[in-house]
Design an enzyme around this catalytic site. Sequence first.
Site, PDB file in Angstrom:
ATOM      1  CD  GLU A  23      44.601  56.832  27.153  1.00 53.53           C
ATOM      2  OE1 GLU A  23      43.682  56.038  26.914  1.00 53.53           O
ATOM      3  OE2 GLU A  23      45.614  56.520  27.827  1.00 53.53           O
ATOM      4  CB  CYS A  46      42.191  57.265  30.259  1.00 48.04           C
ATOM      5  SG  CYS A  46      43.776  56.595  30.807  1.00 48.04           S
ATOM      6  CB  THR A  68      67.390  23.381  23.962  1.00 44.93           C
ATOM      7  OG1 THR A  68      66.743  23.018  22.741  1.00 44.93           O
ATOM      8  CG2 THR A  68      68.042  24.742  23.789  1.00 44.93           C
ATOM      9  NE  ARG A 118      64.096  15.728  19.942  1.00 45.18           N
ATOM     10  CZ  ARG A 118      64.809  14.819  20.606  1.00 45.18           C
ATOM     11  NH1 ARG A 118      64.498  13.539  20.523  1.00 45.18           N
ATOM     12  NH2 ARG A 118      65.834  15.193  21.346  1.00 45.18           N
TER      13      ARG A 118
END
Length: 376
Positions: free
Chosen positions: A59, A91, A202, A305
Amino acid sequence: MKMDDRAVCDELHMDHALALARMGWGQVSPNPLVGAVVVAGGEVIGEGFHARYGESHAEVNALREAGDGARGATLYVNLEPCAHEGQTPPCTDAIIRAGIRRTVYGCRDVDPLAAGGANVLREAGVEVRGGVRAGSAARLNGPFIWHHVGFGPWISVKLGLSLDGRIAGRPGLRTRITGDEAESYVHRLRAAHDAVMVGGRTVRVDDPLLTVRLAPPPRVPPSRVVLDPDLELPTDSRLADTVEEAPVVVFCNEDAATGRRRALEWKGVEVVPVPRASAGLDLGAVMLGLESRGVRSVLVEGGGRLVAGLMQAGLVRRQYLIYAPVVIGEEGVPSIGAKDLPGKQDWSVAARTALGEDTLLELEDRKAREALMEAA
């Protein structure tokens, strides 16, 4: 101007504000993404966005560009203007001081410290309209809203898939399925999350870095999180060797090998023991551990998984499924078996996007979306 015409104009200018908000991607957390537009006589005379945490809000930037023309104008902002003194002044003070006649916002600010800006403006004589493009506004700042209403970390899942739903050519084989544009998109996703999570298998198969390299670097690099029940993370993995680039946090069972733990901690890896569960780790304890470390949003990149466990627990709020135009066949590793799909989550397609030759499907949990809308 007829009311219907003004409503259409409000929506168009709010779309502009939402587009501006995205320009702060990866730079404003833990603040939300916010864009603002000042309109006078049907013309945009000022625009801005929150570019970096601790700097001016959207703003203020838009009002600064508008200058004296802001007096009597309309301000559009995708989030209710803040009404508190934080890293920057309220603001609402800047809006009132600029002489804005009307303020239109997307969704309300659910941060209890900053909320209430709409009432402050109304009390100062500013006309206020809220709820314009509220769904898009809430979706843009889903993790921010989710955190402030007390639901814990926002979990998103990203999977690269073949057309027949496979994530690897065969078990234990590192397989790249999607193309370059998809890879860049994933790095951009990483930049918008507090943490990137994978399973221990992984890491052992792919030895990933999980850092942001193919997108503008975020203000704070996302932590790399590994769920590794038996603490089998190699001490010479790329994750363990790059802790100076971004933190590495490994969750393991409470009875995991102490020798490996000491070796990893010596390299700077944070090891967090949590209770054991039937599927490996107590995911509730993991979520609490992440939240206590300031993690509000997590991008889960596999494996199957881990994703299945999170889905079964009802913890996933958004899915990014990137399909490549290839078929791997029955020897490939399935993403999530049909038996693993949870019955208590109802998914809807939020977007379809081409990424080169690949196709991105964004799926949203309907219940999570409803919760966001109710809060916002």
